[in-house]
Design a protein around this motif. Sequence first.
Motif, PDB file in Angstrom:
ATOM      1  N   GLU A  84      -7.181   4.919   0.993  1.00 28.86           N
ATOM      2  CA  GLU A  84      -7.308   3.465   0.910  1.00 28.86           C
ATOM      3  C   GLU A  84      -8.017   3.009  -0.364  1.00 28.86           C
ATOM      4  OE1 GLU A  84      -6.720  -0.435   1.734  1.00 28.86           O
ATOM      5  OE2 GLU A  84      -5.861   1.267   2.829  1.00 28.86           O
TER       6      GLU A  84
ATOM      7  N   ALA B 245       0.830  -1.204   0.000  1.00 30.84           N
ATOM      8  CA  ALA B 245       0.000   0.000   0.000  1.00 30.84           C
ATOM      9  C   ALA B 245       0.865   1.255   0.000  1.00 30.84           C
ATOM     10  CB  ALA B 245      -0.925  -0.008   1.214  1.00 30.84           C
TER      11      ALA B 245
ATOM     12  N   THR C  34      -4.846   3.175   4.603  1.00 28.60           N
ATOM     13  CA  THR C  34      -3.607   3.846   4.205  1.00 28.60           C
ATOM     14  C   THR C  34      -3.845   5.349   4.084  1.00 28.60           C
ATOM     15  OG1 THR C  34      -3.068   1.879   2.916  1.00 28.60           O
ATOM     16  CG2 THR C  34      -1.745   3.864   2.511  1.00 28.60           C
TER      17      THR C  34
END
Length: 230
Positions: free
Chosen positions: A92, A36, A84
């Motif tokens: 995210e 990520a 994230t």
Amino acid sequence: MKKITIAIDGFSSCGKSTMAKDLAREIGYIYIDSGAMYRAVTLYCLENGLFLADGQIDTGRLEREMDHIRISFRLNPETGRPDTCLNGQNVEDRIRTMEVSARVSPVAALPFVRQALVAQQQEMGREKGIVMDGRDIGTTVFPDAELKVFVTASPEIRARRRYDELKAKGQPADYADILANVKQRDDIDQHRAVSPLRRADDALLLDNGEMSIAEQKEWLLEQYRRIIKE
């Protein structure tokens, strides 16, 4: 009980993140999604015009700006999993698109990007008690991790998983395009000059192509319990 570092490496779309997140939640560890982090840098490039007209990366500008790219993880109370964040903003969902997937491997192959993110990852894991997944966690980021796992499955199975994931989120998906992307990422990840994807000598091999999520979870828990007892 002693705390350890758990490194889970493997090919894209193998379900590493799901395995790592579930294990971390089960044993009370911190989960760090290194993939990520590279996706977040790729998103930064896309949103700040660092991809040139010919598709190449403006590496000079990206290298100058890396010190200002900070990636962190924030627990989502609804999912119980970390989202994230890029410079404090939740990204995210935006980092999981095919647009990011198609561009992340060339960004992740840049030596100065890897150096910067490995430093951030090592800082996050300084106190142990973490589960991290990615491409080079057991070989480069945490070569002394007490438990290392290398996950694999066929490109076709991984592409189908990615297709199903995108469709479930209501995002556009084409299986043939995803399969081509999976194979391209495998090639780039395995042949890049810096920290190529490879199984660490002391990593356990897990082919999860025919395993359910529950079966993977139980297998990983068994490995954790074995290491803790040693």
